[in-house]
Design a protein around this motif. Structure first.
Motif, PDB file in Angstrom:
ATOM      1  N   PRO A  91       0.836  -1.198   0.000  1.00 28.96           N
ATOM      2  CA  PRO A  91       0.000   0.000   0.000  1.00 28.96           C
ATOM      3  C   PRO A  91       0.874   1.252   0.000  1.00 28.96           C
ATOM      4  O   PRO A  91       1.923   1.276   0.641  1.00 28.96           O
ATOM      5  CB  PRO A  91      -0.776  -0.096   1.329  1.00 28.96           C
ATOM      6  CG  PRO A  91      -0.627  -1.508   1.784  1.00 28.96           C
ATOM      7  CD  PRO A  91       0.667  -2.003   1.217  1.00 28.96           C
ATOM      8  N   GLY A  92       0.452   2.251  -0.741  1.00 29.89           N
ATOM      9  CA  GLY A  92       1.187   3.523  -0.731  1.00 29.89           C
ATOM     10  C   GLY A  92       2.241   3.632  -1.820  1.00 29.89           C
ATOM     11  O   GLY A  92       2.735   4.710  -2.093  1.00 29.89           O
ATOM     12  N   SER A  94       2.596   3.341  -5.654  1.00 31.92           N
ATOM     13  CA  SER A  94       1.739   3.177  -6.821  1.00 31.92           C
ATOM     14  C   SER A  94       2.423   2.278  -7.840  1.00 31.92           C
ATOM     15  O   SER A  94       3.642   2.281  -7.977  1.00 31.92           O
ATOM     16  CB  SER A  94       1.386   4.526  -7.440  1.00 31.92           C
ATOM     17  OG  SER A  94       2.453   4.977  -8.248  1.00 31.92           O
ATOM     18  N   SER A 141      -2.370   1.434  -5.891  1.00 33.53           N
ATOM     19  CA  SER A 141      -1.234   0.966  -5.100  1.00 33.53           C
ATOM     20  C   SER A 141      -0.899  -0.461  -5.520  1.00 33.53           C
ATOM     21  O   SER A 141      -1.773  -1.242  -5.867  1.00 33.53           O
ATOM     22  CB  SER A 141      -1.579   0.973  -3.615  1.00 33.53           C
ATOM     23  OG  SER A 141      -1.316   2.211  -3.053  1.00 33.53           O
ATOM     24  N   GLU A 144      -2.532  -3.709  -4.122  1.00 32.96           N
ATOM     25  CA  GLU A 144      -3.414  -3.532  -2.964  1.00 32.96           C
ATOM     26  C   GLU A 144      -4.876  -3.763  -3.359  1.00 32.96           C
ATOM     27  O   GLU A 144      -5.410  -3.069  -4.216  1.00 32.96           O
ATOM     28  CB  GLU A 144      -3.256  -2.142  -2.359  1.00 32.96           C
ATOM     29  CG  GLU A 144      -4.002  -2.020  -1.025  1.00 32.96           C
ATOM     30  CD  GLU A 144      -3.964  -0.625  -0.445  1.00 32.96           C
ATOM     31  OE1 GLU A 144      -3.649   0.338  -1.169  1.00 32.96           O
ATOM     32  OE2 GLU A 144      -4.282  -0.500   0.757  1.00 32.96           O
TER      33      GLU A 144
ATOM     34  N   ALA B 410       5.796   5.421   1.130  1.00 36.96           N
ATOM     35  CA  ALA B 410       4.503   4.741   1.188  1.00 36.96           C
ATOM     36  C   ALA B 410       3.932   4.798   2.602  1.00 36.96           C
ATOM     37  O   ALA B 410       2.745   5.017   2.816  1.00 36.96           O
ATOM     38  CB  ALA B 410       4.659   3.291   0.740  1.00 36.96           C
TER      39      ALA B 410
END
Lengths: 255, 441
Positions: A91-92, A94, A141, A144, B410
């Motif tokens: 996650p976070g 891309s 992400s 995700e 992130a």
């Protein structure tokens, strides 16, 4: 392209590869089959450079260089690609930024200038189409909330973007429905060329109906116990692995 | 009282108060002078806090209090253009005000908004109509630094938005600190938003790098009247040598909204933030977002308090920390729900990524709940890089350093993406990337 000689490896002090010999030439597709726990995925991990796997004996030469002394990123930059059995979610990060970074580092290693935003976009669109990867997923992400099939297709999309010379597909077919399997296989078939090679690790013969291998190897108990052509896969489908296990045990007993 | 014998700054303030009071307070109301005197007496008794004080248990000030400091002189100093340029936020459409050592230097203004009252504190505190804002004593148990500020503050910024008013652009307040010798400065700021007013403030803290140590003891009081909305970001990017103690108290009236975004970056030796939201009436909304990136020997301490006094208030808090090298982090998040505060919704989360082998974090959520019909939650995590994520990135050709940078970004994203101005978000991301390895992309 890849020459594996007498490869032994262990993980957590447990011997899992016990003398693998395998040669892969450009343009070839090799399938590695075998029952659960035979060492198929371990072989993929060792080749990709996963840290908790320790090579205890043997050598691996990749495009004329010693693969085993390289760290994972160098192996990737040299042209090795592992399509993960379980691609992880980050996650976070891309998908796009991840691919830009990876491609940038690989190009930098090869002395190529980075692609500008426009060139990158064009390449990304072209490859998305090639492997039928949903454009909406590209901007999300990394993996995700992706379904199992979407994750596997993302692996193939990355493969298409990074254009490796040797790709190892680690049970890419597991958990795929028939449509996803078709899309993934078609992607691989489009990417096949006389300059690159594939090692396809699979439990079932099903995938090999779509991606026809030049060679099939059966891994059992950390060794390749039999090699043949695509007919071997059909034989396995019919008879299962037990006869090979039996044969292998008999061989071991006579040694 | 703890032993203050080895603290030169304690002697400096205790012996210097009378002269200081003569210097700064001739125009002040007698009530303010009385407030100052009382605050001074309290500080003289309590002195600087030590690790024996519960609120300073993990933040040992000893090494910062060894130095001698002179009390700040109000004389303005010239500022290097480079420092102002570093504090500016590219492509951010805003009004800019610059304070040098806590004194508003109007020559650096870029445009001045209309529809807002802006006054130097030095003027505001002499105005009998505004005196009430200065005469109250500080709140809370842990008042060492707020008492000290109350006794000594001389300048700062007074902002007031009239009922129903708003600005067309955010206000960017740059707090620049610079000194040729060890200095203690104690700015006081007051932001008042009357009924239904709305304001966006971005504050940047910067300093010139040098040998001088600067102790900043800043105290900001914010009052949000009914239906007022304040969006408040703080970017702390001071250089080594700065010791920053920053206290903010927000008092919220009915249906008011307060959004706070606190970003603390490597640089200053010490950053201690005390952020207190006092929810004094019902149906308020409060969001506290924090991101701290600590490096070197830095110590970053965030103490927050959300004080739910009345029913049906909502508060949400998310603080994330990245601890590099030998840095130390402290997070203490207190949520206090009074018996009256039924239907409270209070959420708190603190996540930490401890990267430096010698880095540490002390994280302490504190919930005290005396109402029975509430929804409250809290959570704390402390972790390292995910080995699996690192391997995945490296297996795609991304070097270890770049892979770690991606994972730090992130991790921070949950907080940085909350900022509603994209130029500020981009600015923060650039500041973060200055301190972690850069990617080739």
């Amino acid at each position: 392209m890849l020459i594996i000689k007498n490869l032994h490896a262990e993980v957590e002090e447990k011997q899992i590869l016990k003398g693998i010999n395998l040669t892969v030439n450009p343009g070839e597709v090799h399938a590695i089959m075998g029952p659960n726990g035979s060492g198929k995925s371990s072989l993929a991990s060792v080749l990709a450079g996963k840290e908790n796997y320790h090579v205890t004996e043997g050598e691996v030469e990749f495009q004329g260089k010693n693969l085993l002394t390289m760290n994972p990123e160098t192996r990737a930059r040299e042209g090795l690609f592992l399509a993960f059995q379980y691609p992880i979610e980050i996650p976070g990060v891309s998908n796009v930024n991840f691919l830009k970074t990876a491609l940038g580092e690989i190009r930098n290693y090869r002395g190529l200038p980075p692609l500008d935003a426009k060139e990158f976009l064009r390449l990304s669109r072209e490859k998305q189409k090639l492997v039928e990867f949903d454009a909406a997923l590209v901007n999300r992400s990394l993996n995700e909330g992706f379904s199992g099939g979407e994750k596997k297709r993302n692996e193939i999309f990355q493969l298409a973007m990074l254009e490796p010379s040797l790709s190892i597909l680690d049970e890419t077919d597991s958990g795929l429905d028939i449509d996803a399997l078709r899309i993934v296989s078609q992607g691989v078939n489009k990417l096949r060329s006389e300059n690159n090679a594939f090692i396809i690790i699979t439990h079932y013969q099903r995938l090999l109906e779509y991606i026809v291998p030049d060679f099939v190897h059966v891994l059992y108990n950390g060794r390749i116990v039999r090699s043949g052509t695509k007919e071997l896969a059909l034989e396995l489908e019919e008879k299962g692995y037990d006869w090979l296990k039996e044969e292998s045990r008999e061989k071991a007993a006579t040694l | 009282m703890t032993s203050q014998q080895d603290i030169p700054l304690y002697d400096e303030v205790v012996n210097g108060f009378d002269d200081w009071a003569d210097l700064i307070s001739p125009n002040e109301t007698s009530d303010l002078r009385k407030t100052r005197r009382q605050a001074f007496e309290k500080f003289r008794e309590s002195g600087f806090p030590s690790i024996r004080n519960e609120d300073w248990k993990y933040t040992n000030l000893t090494r910062f209090l060894k130095d001698e400091y002179r009390l700040g002189s109000p004389a303005p100093l010239a500022l290097s253009p480079a420092l102002l340029a570093a504090a500016a936020i590219p492509e951010f459409d805003c009004y800019t005000l610059v304070l040098v050592n806590g004194v508003w230097e109007k020559k650096y203004n870029t445009g001045l908004p209309s529809g807002i009252d802006l006054l130097p504190i030095a003027e505001a505190k002499a105005d009998p109509a505004l005196a009430a804002w200065f005469e109250r004593s500080a709140y809370g148990k842990d008042r060492h630094f707020t008492e000290l500020n109350t006794a000594f503050f001389s300048d700062g910024l007074f902002i007031r938005m009239k009922a129903g008013s708003s600005l067309d652009k955010p206000l960017h307040i740059i707090h620049a600190f610079t000194a040729g010798y060890n200095l203690m400065v104690q700015p006081r700021h007051i932001f008042v938003l009357d009924r239904n007013a709305e304001l966006s403030i971005v504050e940047s803290v910067v300093s010139t790098a040098g040998d001088a140590r600067i102790w900043v003891n800043s105290f900001t009081e914010i009052a949000l009247q009914t239906d007022a909305k304040l969006h408040h970001a703080l970017i702390q990017a001071a250089a080594p040598g700065v010791r920053l103690v920053n206290h903010t108290t927000v008092r919220q009236k009915k249906q008011s909204l307060y959004n706070n975004y606190t970003f603390t970056l490597p640089g200053a030796d010490l950053v201690r933030n005390d952020l207190q939201a006092r929810l004094e009436e019902d149906h308020t909304e409060t969001h506290l977002y924090g991101l701290y990136l600590a490096a070197g020997q830095q110590l970053i301490d965030n103490h927050t308090l959300v004080d739910h006094q009345k029913p049906s208030c909502f508060s949400n808090e998310l603080y994330k920390g990245v601890l590099l090298e030998q840095s130390t982090g402290v997070f203490n998040g207190k949520v206090y729900v009074h018996q009256d505060a039924q239907k409270t919704n209070a959420f708190q989360q603190n996540n930490n990524l401890v990267i430096g082998k010698k880095a540490t974090i002390d994280s302490k959520p504190e919930l005290e709940i005396y109402a029975d019909d509430v929804k409250c939650s809290h959570g704390t995590t402390v972790g390292q890089f995910s080995e699996e994520a690192l391997f995945y990135l490296r297996a795609r050709g991304i070097g270890e350093a770049a892979a770690k940078a991606l994972l730090i970004n992130a991790f921070a994203l949950d907080v940085t993406e909350k900022i509603k101005w994209s130029a500020v978000e981009a600015h923060i991301n650039r500041l973060i990337s200055q301190h972690i390895p850069v990617t080739h992309a």
